[in-house]
Write a protein that holds these residues in place. Structure first.
Motif, PDB file in Angstrom:
ATOM      1  N   TYR A  40      26.430  38.607  22.584  1.00 31.43           N
ATOM      2  CA  TYR A  40      26.061  38.778  22.916  1.00 31.43           C
ATOM      3  C   TYR A  40      25.698  38.193  24.379  1.00 31.43           C
ATOM      4  CZ  TYR A  40      24.621  41.839  18.633  1.00 31.43           C
ATOM      5  OH  TYR A  40      25.066  41.533  17.618  1.00 31.43           O
ATOM      6  N   ARG A  41      25.719  39.267  25.573  1.00 29.87           N
ATOM      7  CA  ARG A  41      25.868  38.360  26.976  1.00 29.87           C
ATOM      8  C   ARG A  41      24.554  38.966  27.625  1.00 29.87           C
ATOM      9  NH1 ARG A  41      27.704  35.295  25.294  1.00 29.87           N
ATOM     10  NH2 ARG A  41      30.455  34.371  25.191  1.00 29.87           N
ATOM     11  N   VAL A  52      14.064  36.921  35.205  1.00 28.12           N
ATOM     12  CA  VAL A  52      13.846  37.963  34.139  1.00 28.12           C
ATOM     13  C   VAL A  52      15.447  37.385  34.082  1.00 28.12           C
ATOM     14  CG1 VAL A  52      13.147  39.651  35.538  1.00 28.12           C
ATOM     15  CG2 VAL A  52      15.641  38.824  36.562  1.00 28.12           C
ATOM     16  N   LEU A  53      15.688  38.037  31.702  1.00 30.14           N
ATOM     17  CA  LEU A  53      16.942  38.429  31.306  1.00 30.14           C
ATOM     18  C   LEU A  53      17.438  39.915  31.790  1.00 30.14           C
ATOM     19  CD1 LEU A  53      15.730  36.145  28.286  1.00 30.14           C
ATOM     20  CD2 LEU A  53      17.330  35.546  30.606  1.00 30.14           C
ATOM     21  N   ILE A  54      18.450  40.742  32.286  1.00 34.63           N
ATOM     22  CA  ILE A  54      19.069  41.068  32.427  1.00 34.63           C
ATOM     23  C   ILE A  54      19.725  41.292  31.709  1.00 34.63           C
ATOM     24  CG2 ILE A  54      20.136  43.139  34.018  1.00 34.63           C
ATOM     25  CD1 ILE A  54      18.611  41.381  35.962  1.00 34.63           C
ATOM     26  N   ALA A  55      19.989  42.923  30.600  1.00 31.79           N
ATOM     27  CA  ALA A  55      21.574  43.456  29.857  1.00 31.79           C
ATOM     28  C   ALA A  55      21.449  44.367  30.265  1.00 31.79           C
ATOM     29  CB  ALA A  55      20.846  41.962  28.388  1.00 31.79           C
ATOM     30  N   ALA A  56      22.736  45.182  29.275  1.00 31.40           N
ATOM     31  CA  ALA A  56      23.119  46.229  28.822  1.00 31.40           C
ATOM     32  C   ALA A  56      23.672  45.802  27.332  1.00 31.40           C
ATOM     33  CB  ALA A  56      23.803  46.542  29.124  1.00 31.40           C
ATOM     34  N   CYS A  57      22.826  46.712  26.246  1.00 30.40           N
ATOM     35  CA  CYS A  57      22.743  46.430  24.884  1.00 30.40           C
ATOM     36  C   CYS A  57      24.280  47.432  23.768  1.00 30.40           C
ATOM     37  CB  CYS A  57      21.488  46.421  23.922  1.00 30.40           C
ATOM     38  SG  CYS A  57      20.627  47.991  24.051  1.00 30.40           S
ATOM     39  N   THR A  68      18.588  42.830  21.039  1.00 32.49           N
ATOM     40  CA  THR A  68      16.210  42.410  21.970  1.00 32.49           C
ATOM     41  C   THR A  68      16.421  40.811  21.383  1.00 32.49           C
ATOM     42  OG1 THR A  68      15.743  44.617  22.099  1.00 32.49           O
ATOM     43  CG2 THR A  68      14.118  42.973  21.072  1.00 32.49           C
ATOM     44  N   GLN A  69      16.799  40.906  19.802  1.00 33.93           N
ATOM     45  CA  GLN A  69      15.916  39.590  18.851  1.00 33.93           C
ATOM     46  C   GLN A  69      17.068  38.614  20.086  1.00 33.93           C
ATOM     47  OE1 GLN A  69      14.954  38.951  15.798  1.00 33.93           O
ATOM     48  NE2 GLN A  69      15.005  36.741  16.383  1.00 33.93           N
ATOM     49  N   ALA A  70      18.209  38.782  20.014  1.00 32.40           N
ATOM     50  CA  ALA A  70      18.904  37.526  20.889  1.00 32.40           C
ATOM     51  C   ALA A  70      18.105  36.949  22.821  1.00 32.40           C
ATOM     52  CB  ALA A  70      20.452  38.080  21.396  1.00 32.40           C
ATOM     53  N   LEU A  71      17.769  38.010  22.731  1.00 33.61           N
ATOM     54  CA  LEU A  71      16.943  37.767  23.903  1.00 33.61           C
ATOM     55  C   LEU A  71      15.446  37.394  23.758  1.00 33.61           C
ATOM     56  CD1 LEU A  71      17.432  41.132  26.378  1.00 33.61           C
ATOM     57  CD2 LEU A  71      18.261  39.214  26.698  1.00 33.61           C
ATOM     58  N   GLY A  73      14.803  35.101  21.386  1.00 32.73           N
ATOM     59  CA  GLY A  73      15.720  33.763  21.380  1.00 32.73           C
ATOM     60  C   GLY A  73      15.837  33.075  22.172  1.00 32.73           C
ATOM     61  N   ALA A  74      15.603  33.657  23.296  1.00 33.51           N
ATOM     62  CA  ALA A  74      16.907  32.626  25.108  1.00 33.51           C
ATOM     63  C   ALA A  74      15.203  32.768  25.219  1.00 33.51           C
ATOM     64  CB  ALA A  74      17.554  33.809  25.890  1.00 33.51           C
ATOM     65  N   GLY A  75      14.202  33.214  25.194  1.00 35.10           N
ATOM     66  CA  GLY A  75      12.736  33.353  25.183  1.00 35.10           C
ATOM     67  C   GLY A  75      11.698  33.945  26.499  1.00 35.10           C
ATOM     68  N   ALA A  76      12.808  35.534  26.001  1.00 35.18           N
ATOM     69  CA  ALA A  76      11.584  36.342  26.766  1.00 35.18           C
ATOM     70  C   ALA A  76      10.179  36.763  26.544  1.00 35.18           C
ATOM     71  CB  ALA A  76      12.180  37.507  26.231  1.00 35.18           C
ATOM     72  N   ALA A  77       9.431  36.795  27.398  1.00 36.97           N
ATOM     73  CA  ALA A  77       8.541  37.027  26.987  1.00 36.97           C
ATOM     74  C   ALA A  77       7.322  38.596  26.694  1.00 36.97           C
ATOM     75  CB  ALA A  77       7.266  36.094  28.188  1.00 36.97           C
ATOM     76  N   ALA A  78       8.266  39.298  27.029  1.00 35.40           N
ATOM     77  CA  ALA A  78       8.074  40.331  27.565  1.00 35.40           C
ATOM     78  C   ALA A  78       9.441  41.542  26.742  1.00 35.40           C
ATOM     79  CB  ALA A  78       6.785  41.280  27.983  1.00 35.40           C
ATOM     80  N   VAL A  79       9.655  42.764  27.088  1.00 42.48           N
ATOM     81  CA  VAL A  79      10.653  42.866  26.839  1.00 42.48           C
ATOM     82  C   VAL A  79      10.199  44.539  28.089  1.00 42.48           C
ATOM     83  CG1 VAL A  79      12.689  44.413  25.443  1.00 42.48           C
ATOM     84  CG2 VAL A  79      11.893  42.428  24.837  1.00 42.48           C
ATOM     85  N   LEU A  80      11.288  45.265  28.509  1.00 43.72           N
ATOM     86  CA  LEU A  80      11.673  46.140  29.788  1.00 43.72           C
ATOM     87  C   LEU A  80      12.261  47.075  29.347  1.00 43.72           C
ATOM     88  CD1 LEU A  80      10.064  48.468  31.014  1.00 43.72           C
ATOM     89  CD2 LEU A  80       9.781  47.069  33.019  1.00 43.72           C
ATOM     90  N   PHE A  81      12.719  48.248  28.388  1.00 43.58           N
ATOM     91  CA  PHE A  81      13.226  49.217  28.488  1.00 43.58           C
ATOM     92  C   PHE A  81      13.567  49.619  29.380  1.00 43.58           C
ATOM     93  CE2 PHE A  81      17.124  51.760  26.738  1.00 43.58           C
ATOM     94  CZ  PHE A  81      17.805  50.234  25.581  1.00 43.58           C
ATOM     95  N   THR A  82      14.698  50.417  29.989  1.00 43.70           N
ATOM     96  CA  THR A  82      15.227  51.476  31.139  1.00 43.70           C
ATOM     97  C   THR A  82      15.941  52.215  31.225  1.00 43.70           C
ATOM     98  OG1 THR A  82      15.207  51.538  33.882  1.00 43.70           O
ATOM     99  CG2 THR A  82      16.315  49.714  32.478  1.00 43.70           C
TER     100      THR A  82
END
Ligand code: ADE
Length: 241
Positions: A40-41, A52-57, A68-71, A73-82
């Motif tokens: 995962y990148r 921000v952490l920006i990713a394509a899943c 999402t699980q990986a992010l 783990g990287a500390g994300a406080a909230a997730v916004l899907f676009t």
């Protein structure tokens, strides 16, 4: 946790399924640094003053859940899907916007064991979006909708591992779930975030109306629609900064 608690240590994760759904965010980000875990990148960056952490899943619920699980783990406080979606609400046209009030997995069926349609055993029948982040995203979406002359619906996002391209299935999603739009990732993100008690939100712009023309429209309109959802993400970031 409220979305206003986004910090450098606890950034906001912004995920899209396809690279073109997050490319405009990455292009505008300051000091993007590629990070990852296993396969995962993502890019850690600052965008519109917000960490921000920006990713394509990748496409589909499993890809969305795993990243999402990986992010988280990287500390994300909230997730916004676009990204883009097929319109199911009959009032939606290509380019219109949907912000999730809640999300459901329309391809889950454990009804013979007494569960609701779409309900994963051990989970609620639908995942309700955290009101604070939902209202922030809806406010940003209302502004984009007004400027661009499109409609905004705050409603139910129906996710499943299927590209819907059949008016009979659209009618079915409307009747069974009162769905506003159909896509392939959002409710999986919601399920993982809900488990962790992390706020999540979904913004989708309509690329097609999930009917017989869906595959043609999807190819023709995805880039424009994805940019409109990205405009909502950036409006959300400005409200968080
Ligand atoms: N994403 C965009 N259009 C879609 C559709 N028709 N079905 C599922 N996901 C989509």
């Amino acid at each position: 946790m409220t979305p206003t608690r986004v910090t450098a240590e606890r950034p906001l994760a912004v995920i899209g399924a396809m690279p073109e759904e997050v490319a405009p965010l990455l292009a505008a980000a300051r000091d993007p640094l590629e990070e990852g875990e296993g396969p995962y990148r993502w890019h850690r960056a600052t965008l519109d003053g917000v960490p921000v952490l920006i990713a394509a899943c990748g496409i589909g619920k499993v890809n969305a859940a795993a990243l999402t699980q990986a992010l988280l783990g990287a500390g994300a406080a909230a997730v916004l899907f676009t990204g883009v979606a097929g319109g199911v609400d009959p009032g939606l046209r290509v380019g219109d916007l949907v912000v999730a009030r809640d999300a459901v997995q329309h391809d889950v069926d454990v009804t013979p064991l007494g569960y609701d349609e779409g309900q994963v055993p051990g989970e609620p029948p639908v995942w309700a979006a955290e009101p604070g982040l939902r209202d922030l995203v809806a406010d940003a979406a209302a502004e984009v909708a007004a400027v661009e002359g499109v409609r905004l619906v705050v409603g139910r996002v129906a996710s499943g591992d299927a590209f819907v391209a059949d008016p009979v299935r659209v009618a079915d999603l409307r009747r069974r779930f009162a769905a506003s739009c159909a896509e392939m990732e959002g409710a999986a993100v919601a399920q993982v975030c809900a488990r962790w008690g992390v706020p999540w939100s979904i913004v989708r712009s309509v690329s097609d109306t999930a009917d017989n023309d869906a595959s043609v429209d999807f190819l023709a309109f995805t880039e424009v629609a994805a940019r409109r959802a990205v405009a909502v993400v950036r409006g959300t970031l400005r409200r968080l900064a």
